[in-house]
Structures are given as C-alpha cells and as structure tokens.
Scaffold this active site. Structure first.
Site, mmCIF file in Angstrom:
data_model
loop_
_atom_site.group_PDB
_atom_site.id
_atom_site.type_symbol
_atom_site.label_atom_id
_atom_site.label_comp_id
_atom_site.label_asym_id
_atom_site.label_seq_id
_atom_site.Cartn_x
_atom_site.Cartn_y
_atom_site.Cartn_z
ATOM 1 N N LYS A 93 4.723 1.020 0.882
ATOM 2 C CA LYS A 93 3.598 0.609 0.035
ATOM 3 C C LYS A 93 3.505 -0.905 -0.180
ATOM 4 C CE LYS A 93 1.906 4.716 -1.261
ATOM 5 N NZ LYS A 93 2.969 5.656 -1.423
ATOM 6 N N GLU A 115 -4.048 2.538 -8.917
ATOM 7 C CA GLU A 115 -3.743 3.929 -9.240
ATOM 8 C C GLU A 115 -2.388 4.237 -8.623
ATOM 9 O OE1 GLU A 115 -5.234 3.048 -6.515
ATOM 10 O OE2 GLU A 115 -4.026 4.217 -5.096
ATOM 11 N N SER A 382 9.139 6.776 5.552
ATOM 12 C CA SER A 382 8.242 5.929 4.766
ATOM 13 C C SER A 382 8.853 5.410 3.474
ATOM 14 C CB SER A 382 6.947 6.683 4.464
ATOM 15 O OG SER A 382 7.226 7.937 3.871
HETATM 16 C C1 LIG Z 1 2.833 7.094 -1.174
HETATM 17 C C2 LIG Z 1 3.801 7.576 -0.195
HETATM 18 C C3 LIG Z 1 3.423 8.355 0.908
HETATM 19 C C4 LIG Z 1 2.021 8.851 1.117
HETATM 20 O O1 LIG Z 1 1.067 7.878 1.279
HETATM 21 P P1 LIG Z 1 0.418 7.516 2.687
HETATM 22 O O2 LIG Z 1 -0.677 6.610 2.334
HETATM 23 O O3 LIG Z 1 -0.058 8.791 3.310
HETATM 24 O O4 LIG Z 1 1.471 6.879 3.501
HETATM 25 C C5 LIG Z 1 4.385 8.690 1.829
HETATM 26 N N1 LIG Z 1 5.683 8.327 1.669
HETATM 27 C C6 LIG Z 1 6.094 7.597 0.611
HETATM 28 C C7 LIG Z 1 7.521 7.249 0.493
HETATM 29 C C8 LIG Z 1 5.176 7.206 -0.357
HETATM 30 O O5 LIG Z 1 5.597 6.494 -1.404
#
Ligand SMILES: *Cc1c(COP(=O)(O)O)cnc(C)c1O
Length: 400
Positions: A93, A115, A382
């Site tokens: 993020k 948000e 992620s």
């Molecule tokens: C917010 C988040 C997601 C989902 O958001 P995307 O916009 O689809 O990437 C996925 N993994 C983590 C660790 C997140 O914090």
C-alpha cells in the site's frame, strides 16, 4: 493483444469497464487530479523524488525470495515470493500512498483523507502524512476497527484522526462513502488518497502506475535468478492494486499465465464471500462500472472474508477488462484454506503472510503441484501477517 499502455482511454474506460460515475461536484476535482498527475508523471524531478523516497522511506527494492522448504513440501514447481511484506508499514500500500502524497504536495493541498479496510492503507497514509506534515483523517468501518484494533492504534500514533463509520455493514464500502462525502465538502484543501486500483478515473490508472514497480522489479529479478520468465504469476485481488502492479509488466508476455485470487469466504453462497467474478454482475459502484456483488434489484450484497482487505463488493475495472480478454484468470480461496496455508507458510518458511496474501499463496501452491517440477510460480506476498495474528489466534482457539 492491445498495447496495455494505451489503457484506459481518454474517458477513463478499459473497454466496457471503468469510467467516471461521480456527483457533479467532484468532476472538477477529478479533472484537476488527472491533469496534475499527467504533469507529474512526465516530470523528471517528480520521478527522482518518488524514487528517492521509495528507497529511503519505503525500503525498495523488495527481494524476490525462493520459498525452498515450501517448494520441497509441495513437490512441484519452484515457488518464489515477491516480498512486498518487507516494505515499510507492512504491505504494498505504501507505494501508492507515497506517490499520491507527493502529488498532493505539488497540488498545494494541506489535508489528506483516506478510507481503509484492513487498516493497511490507513497506516500507509498516516505514515506518509506524518512524514510530509499533512493533516490526516482516515475513515474506517467500526467492524473493521474492531478486527484491526492494532492498526487503529498505529494510525493514531502517527497523528492521524481515525473516524469510525457505523452505517450499513460497517466495513470498507461505507468507509469509502464517508471519504467521498468529506472530499465533496473540502475539495479545495483536501486530497483523497484512494487505496486501490478502483473508483473513478484517474484513480485506477494512477494507482496501477504507482504499483507497477512491483512487476518491473520482479521481472528483472526472476530473469537474473532463473534466466527466464516465470510460468505463472499469482496475486490476491481486493480492489486489485497489488495484482495489477505485479501483472502489468508481464501483460505482453502472453506465455506467462496470470491468476487473480478473490476471497471465497465460507463458500460461494450469497453474502458468504467476496468473489465478484463468481457471483457478481456488471454495475456501477463508487465511481466506476465493473463486476459487483448485487441482488436482482441492484442492491449491493453483503460480503464476507476472513481478511478485511479483500472484503469488498466490487473489483477494479482493469481486472474486469483483462478477464474478458482472457488475459488474466480468476479463482478464489476459502477462509479455511487460507487459515491452513497461513500456518503452513509460517512453519515452513519463517514468514507470516497477511491473510490477504495467503489467498494468493493457496492458489500458488495448487498451481505448483499441478505444473510439476521444472516450472516456476511467482506469488505476490502483498503484506505481512503481524496485523492478523490476534484474529487467527482467536479463530484457531475457538476451533480447538
Ligand atoms: C489491502 C491489501 C490487499 C488488497 O488490496 P489490493 O488493492 O487488491 O491489492 C491485499 N493484500 C494486503 C496485504 C493488503 O493490505
């Protein structure tokens, strides 16, 4: 294949998807934002500044990691992780939050709003706001505030005001409504840092561009490591930002198969999941046209996922487009599969993945098994799971 760089078109559309569906009062703000972004994007000074902070503040580049024991355990294709979990604040993020904060500064804004669902985007936004001295307000559903109490505290520590939202399901969708309401009222002083590749143009395109660094690095790293591109890429899809960030650079490499993994929750039954491509239909929600979980009257359906970050009724328009083209395939992972793989990865690799990222891992493991030895699967990790351990402990405790 169409050249990915040419999308979206001038009206913000990816084929039939995307666009600008907002109140009249926001049209000027979105046009200004689009113009400011276009100017920044082509300005070497902005790009240099962005690169500097991505390295010094966020910790880029992130590693490409060979999950050796997991690979051995599965007995199939090699499994690599792109380690976005190693970034400052714990998830991908921050790539986007940083890019937009620098843009807001150029635009002369003093106040940032955002948000958040899982709280990761709120934490990233609070961090960049503290770093650059913005006033910061984060909207968060009160159910999510409870699920992610630690992230609420982190945001407050960094000086952000967290405003709980008690409407509707009290999760991400309602938080987005409140953020848009705030933006309409305070548009002159305020920039809205939207947290995923979603919403009205230019957000889906702009957020994608800020996350493209994931795929750029991954491509270079896997070429250095394996001397070739991976056979398959896997990423989880909430709004779709980490997935499109990884996939984008590989879109022209048509022999690389790509998988987006949605939240299967307790199974594909109404109100029990957030897999928009399983149970959704075309519609308009919060700024764009895309696949949405809705009933026969077009009312938005309730959603569920063990991971707050994937718990949203609509999916980013660019994903809907590439699914229709057959370039990106979609599947889902259930809460139970995720909880099992969360423990497996922690035990075998010494890496606690975010519950969101674990959705990708569930499918990555399946594909590695099916592909067999000699192939390569690259999974986007992620984010890290530190934020989730209390919740998982409670769930596993109750099961015992
Ligand atoms: C917010 C988040 C997601 C989902 O958001 P995307 O916009 O689809 O990437 C996925 N993994 C983590 C660790 C997140 O914090």
């Amino acid at each position: 294949m169409i050249a990915p760089e040419t999308l979206p078109d001038a009206r913000g559309r990816f084929g039939d998807f995307g666009g600008v569906y907002v109140p009249e009062t926001l049209m000027t703000a979105l046009e200004e934002l689009g113009a400011a972004y276009e100017k920044a994007r082509t300005d070497p000074a902005y790009q240099t500044e962005l690169r500097h902070h991505l390295k010094e503040f966020c910790g880029r580049p992130t590693e490409l990691y060979f999950a050796e024991r997991l690979t051995e355990h599965v007995g199939g294709a090699k499994i690599y992780f792109k380690r976005e979990d190693m970034l400052h604040t714990g998830a991908h993020k921050i790539n986007n939050a940083l890019g937009q904060a620098l843009l807001a500064r150029r635009m002369g804004k003093r106040r940032i709003i955002a948000e958040t669902g899982a709280g990761q985007h709120g934490v990233a936004t609070a961090a960049v706001s503290a770093k650059f001295g913005f006033e910061c307000v984060v909207y968060m559903g009160s159910v999510d505030m409870e699920r992610q109490a630690l992230n609420v505290f982190r945001m407050r520590l960094m000086g952000a005001e967290v405003r709980g939202v008690d409407a509707g399901q009290k999760t991400l969708k309602e938080a987005v409504n409140e953020a848009m309401r705030d933006w309409v009222t305070n548009v002159r002083s305020t920039h809205y840092i939207l947290g995923t590749a979603y919403g009205a143009h230019p957000y889906p395109m702009m957020v994608r561009e800020f996350h493209r660094i994931i795929g750029r690095e991954a491509k270079e790293q896997i070429l250095a490591r394996e001397g070739r591109l991976p056979d398959e890429l896997v990423a989880c899809v909430g709004g779709g930002s980490n997935a499109i960030g990884l996939f984008f650079e590989f879109l022209p490499d048509t022999h690389v198969r790509m998988w987006g993994v949605e939240a299967g929750g307790r199974g594909i039954r109404r109100g029990e999941h957030a897999a928009r491509f399983e149970g959704g239909r075309l519609g308009v929600l919060q700024g764009c046209k895309t696949f949405i979980l809705q009933d026969g009257d077009g009312q938005i359906e309730g959603t569920h996922s063990v991971s707050a970050g994937l718990d949203y009724a609509a999916v980013g328009p660019e994903h809907a487009f590439y699914r229709e083209k057959g370039r990106i395939e979609f599947t889902y992972a259930t809460d139970d599969e995720v909880l099992e793989t969360f423990q497996l990865c922690s035990r075998l690799e010494g890496i606690i993945p975010a519950l969101e990222s674990t959705h990708a891992l569930v499918h990555g493991i399946k594909r590695a098994r099916e592909l067999g030895k000699g192939k390569v699967v690259l999974v986007n990790l992620s984010g890290r799971g530190d934020k989730d351990v209390q919740q998982v402990a409670a769930i596993l405790g109750n099961k015992a």
